[in-house]
Scaffold this active site. Structure first.
Site, PDB file in Angstrom:
ATOM      1  N   GLU A 199     -11.648  61.637  28.478  1.00 15.96           N
ATOM      2  CA  GLU A 199     -12.513  62.425  29.369  1.00 15.96           C
ATOM      3  C   GLU A 199     -12.507  61.859  30.793  1.00 15.96           C
ATOM      4  O   GLU A 199     -13.554  61.518  31.353  1.00 15.96           O
ATOM      5  CB  GLU A 199     -13.941  62.529  28.805  1.00 15.96           C
ATOM      6  CG  GLU A 199     -13.948  63.295  27.495  1.00 15.96           C
ATOM      7  CD  GLU A 199     -15.328  63.751  27.006  1.00 15.96           C
ATOM      8  OE1 GLU A 199     -16.342  63.375  27.601  1.00 15.96           O
ATOM      9  OE2 GLU A 199     -15.358  64.508  26.013  1.00 15.96           O
ATOM     10  N   GLU A 321     -11.805  66.096  20.284  1.00 16.88           N
ATOM     11  CA  GLU A 321     -13.231  66.014  19.944  1.00 16.88           C
ATOM     12  C   GLU A 321     -13.753  67.428  19.775  1.00 16.88           C
ATOM     13  O   GLU A 321     -13.658  68.241  20.702  1.00 16.88           O
ATOM     14  CB  GLU A 321     -14.027  65.286  21.032  1.00 16.88           C
ATOM     15  CG  GLU A 321     -13.698  63.808  21.110  1.00 16.88           C
ATOM     16  CD  GLU A 321     -14.572  63.044  22.105  1.00 16.88           C
ATOM     17  OE1 GLU A 321     -15.718  63.464  22.371  1.00 16.88           O
ATOM     18  OE2 GLU A 321     -14.081  62.026  22.628  1.00 16.88           O
TER      19      GLU A 321
HETATM   20  O1  AHR Z   1     -18.576  62.161  20.816  1.00 18.16           O
HETATM   21  C1  AHR Z   1     -19.536  61.777  21.746  1.00 18.16           C
HETATM   22  C2  AHR Z   1     -19.000  61.768  23.164  1.00 18.16           C
HETATM   23  O2  AHR Z   1     -18.690  63.065  23.547  1.00 18.16           O
HETATM   24  C3  AHR Z   1     -17.707  61.026  23.366  1.00 18.16           C
HETATM   25  O3  AHR Z   1     -17.896  59.670  23.544  1.00 18.16           O
HETATM   26  C4  AHR Z   1     -17.181  61.652  24.620  1.00 18.16           C
HETATM   27  O4  AHR Z   1     -15.779  61.592  24.700  1.00 18.16           O
HETATM   28  C5  AHR Z   1     -17.710  63.069  24.564  1.00 18.16           C
HETATM   29  O5  AHR Z   1     -18.281  63.453  25.742  1.00 18.16           O
END
Ligand code: AHR
Length: 517
Positions: A199, A321
Site C-alpha cells: 500500500e 488483501e
Molecule cells: O489488513 C489490515 C490492513 O489493511 C493492512 O495492514 C493494510 O495493508 C490494509 O490497509
C-alpha cells in the site's frame, strides 16, 4: 369459527398472498445455466485461495504463535492443523502496513537478544520480535505451503531489502548466508514471492504512482535470481478503483512486475462507522452482496487496462488483501481489528472466490485478510480454544477448484432485489480437476428466496453428483467458543442428475459445492 376470527383469517390470507406470495412468485425464478465441461483452458491457480498473516492484534502473537505455561513461545498446533485441512497454498507476511515499518534484522538471532520495538501502526503494543524470519519459515514448513514475504519500501532501504533477499536465498558463502547459518539455518529457503512494499499509496509511504513506480524499479532491480531461486516480484497495486495507479504502474514499470497487488475491502457502512459484524439489517446484507459484484467490476476494469500494456497477460493481477471489514468486536482493542464472522461473511467469501475463479486468466493470486483473530478471519483462537469461522468452511468447500481448469459457462444469475436495488442472486463457478471431476460452487445471495437452477452439462458424461451446503435460518448465524459448530457444512441432497441435466435446489442464503463424476 366466529365471524371476527374468520375475517382475521381472510385478511391474513389476503396479506400473505399479496405481499409474501406474490414476491415469492416474483423472486423465486427458475434459472438456467450451461456448463461446457470440455472447453476449459485456463488453470485456476491454487494461489487464489491464499492467506495473509500480519503482526496485527492477535494474528501472529496469540494466534499462530502462543506462549506455554512457562512463557515460552511456540507454534499453535491447533491453528496449524485446521489450516492444513484446507490445504492453504500460501501465507503473506509480515504485513500489510506493518511490512513498511518492519526491520527484518530485529527478528533474527537468539530470541532473548532481539530488540523490542513499538508496533505504532497497530495498537501501539510492544513487538518483542520473537516471531521473525526463522519462525515464519518454520510455520511455512509446518503448513507445507508457500511463503510470500513483503519487504519494507516505506521506511527501509534498498540495501536492507536486498540483504533480506540474500539472507533468504543465497546458498553462500556470503555475509548473509553465513549469518543465516550462524542463526541455525544452513540451506537457503528459496523464497520466490516477494512484495516490494505494501500500500505505497497509503500506510506504505503516501506516494504518488509515478514516484512509487520509480522506487519500485530501484528496489526490485536488486532482487535478482539467486542460487536457483527466480524472483516473483510483486508491486503495490491500486486501492480499489484507483485505475490511474494501475495505468501508471503498467506504463512505467510493467515489464518488471510479475504481480500487481490490488487491495479491496468490503465495508458496508463508512470507514468511520463500518457496522456490526453480527447485528445488521437486510439492507446491510444487500450492500455486502452488491460489493461482490463491484469486485467483478474492479477486476474487469483493472484487467482491461493491464491488457493494453500486457496483452500476453504476463503480469498477474493479485488481490493481496480482501475481505469484510466490520466494527471491532465490542470490548476489544480497536487497533486489533478483531471481529466475528457470520453467514453473511461466508456468502461474500464464496461469491468473491467465484469472481476470482472467473478472472483466473489474469488473477492468479489472492489473500484473504486475515488468517487468525483479525478481520474476516478463518479462525478465532482464545485461551486454548479454536473456532472455525463460516469463512473457513467456504475455503474448505472450494478446495476442488485449486489448480483445476476453469470451465466456460453461460449463466442466468437471476436477481435479488431489496428496497428497489437489484444485484445478481446467484454466484457460480465451475472447474474440472486432473481426474476429470467437475466442481461447481454456488452462492445464493438472496436471504429470503431459494432458487431452482437447471444446469445443462455439455461435453462430458457424468453419472453421479454429491455435494455439501453451508446455510442457516438467520443471516447472522455464527460460531462462538460456546457453540463452535453452529454453522458448518452438511451433506447436500438438493442436487439431482438426469442424463446431462443437473437440477439444483439452492436454499436462500447458502453456499453449495458440488462434485460430479
Ligand atoms: O489488513 C489490515 C490492513 O489493511 C493492512 O495492514 C493494510 O495493508 C490494509 O490497509
Amino acid at each position: 369459527m366466529n365471524v371476527p376470527t374468520m375475517i382475521r383469517r381472510i385478511l391474513l390470507f389476503a396479506f400473505f398472498f399479496l405481499f409474501v406470495g406474490t414476491s415469492a412468485f416474483a423472486q423465486n425464478q427458475e434459472l438456467e445455466m450451461i456448463v461446457n465441461a470440455d472447453q476449459g483452458e485456463t488453470t485456476i491457480s491454487r494461489h487464489i485461495y491464499g492467506h495473509f498473516a500480519e503482526h496485527l492484534g492477535e494474528d501472529i502473537y496469540g494466534g499462530f504463535w502462543i506462549q506455554d505455561d512457562n512463557g515460552n513461545w511456540q507454534y499453535n498446533q491447533q491453528v496449524i492443523d485446521a489450516l492444513k485441512e484446507v490445504n492453504v497454498p500460501n501465507v503473506r507476511w509480515p504485513g500489510g502496513c506493518f511490512a513498511d515499518y518492519y526491520h527484518w534484522q530485529d527478528g533474527i538471532g537468539p530470541r532473548d537478544e532481539r530488540p523490542a520495538q513499538l508496533n505504532t501502526i497497530w495498537g501501539g503494543v510492544t513487538e518483542d520480535n520473537s516471531f521473525g524470519t526463522h519462525e515464519f519459515m518454520g510455520l511455512i514448513d509446518r503448513l507445507d505451503t508457500e511463503p510470500i514475504i513483503v519487504g519494507n519500501v516505506g521506511s527501509g532501504t534498498v540495501e536492507e531489502m536486498n540483504d533480506w533477499w540474500k539472507y533468504l536465498n543465497h546458498a553462500g558463502p556470503s555475509p548473509m548466508a553465513d549469518l543465516r547459518a550462524e542463526n541455525g539455518r544452513e540451506e537457503p529457503w528459496g523464497v520466490k514471492y516477494f512484495g516490494v512494499g505494501n500500500e505505497s499509496w497509503g500506510c506504505g509511504g503516501q506516494m504518488r504512482p509515478q514516484y512509487y513506480a520509480d522506487l519500485y524499479k530501484r528496489f526490485a532491480e536488486y532482487l535478482r535470481p539467486m542460487s536457483g531461486t527466480e524472483p516473483y516480484q510483486i508491486a503495490a497495486g491500486p486501492s480499489g478503483d484507483n485505475y490511474e495507479w494501475t495505468r501508471t504502474m503498467m506504463e512505467e514499470a510493467g515489464w518488471m512486475i510479475d504481480g500487481l497487488d490490488l487491495h479491496h475491502y468490503t465495508v458496508v457502512g463508512t470507514w468511520e462507522d463500518k457496522g456490526s459484524a453480527t447485528d445488521f439489517t437486510e439492507a446491510e446484507w444487500h450492500t455486502a452482496m452488491q460489493d461482490t459484484r463491484f469486485m467483478d467490476e474492479l477486476l474487469t476494469r483493472h484487467s482491461n487496462i493491464m491488457d493494453q500494456y500486457d496483452p500476453e497477460k504476463e503480469t498477474a493481477l493479485i488481490v493481496g488483501e480482501w475481505g469484510m471489514w466490520h466494527d471491532p468486536m465490542p470490548g476489544t482493542e480497536p487497533g486489533f481489528l478483531k471481529q466475528q464472522n457470520t453467514l453473511r461473511d461466508a456468502v461474500v467469501a464464496a461469491s468473491m472466490l467465484n469472481v476470482f475463479n472467473q478472472h483466473a486468466e489474469r488473477v492468479r493470486m489472492a489473500n484473504l485478510a486475515q488468517t487468525v483473530n483479525v478481520l474476516q478471519a478463518m479462525l478465532l483462537y482464545e485461551d486454548g480454544q479454536l473456532v472455525k469461522t463460516p469463512t473457513y468452511h467456504v475455503f474448505d468447500l472450494y478446495q476442488g477448484h485449486m489448480d483445476a481448469t476453469l470451465l466456460s459457462m453461460d449463466v442466468d444469475r437471476g436477481t435479488y432485489t431489496h428496497d428497489g436495488e437489484s444485484t445478481p442472486a446467484i454466484s457460480v463457478s465451475a472447474s474440472k480437476d486432473d481426474q476429470d471431476r467437475v466442481h461447481i460452487t454456488l452462492a445464493n445471495k438472496d436471504p429470503n428466496q431459494p432458487r431452482t437452477i437447471s444446469v445443462d452439462l455439455r461435453g462430458q458424461d457424468v453419472s453421479s453428483v454429491s455435494g455439501r451446503v453451508l446455510t442457516a435460518d438467520q443471516m447472522n448465524t455464527h460460531n462462538t467458543f460456546e457453540q463452535p459448530n453452529r454453522l458448518q457444512p452438511t451433506s447436500f441432497d438438493g442436487a439431482e442428475l438426469d442424463g446431462t441435466t443437473l437440477t439444483i435446489e439452492m436454499p436462500s442464503k447458502s453456499v453449495v459445492a458440488l462434485e460430479l463424476q
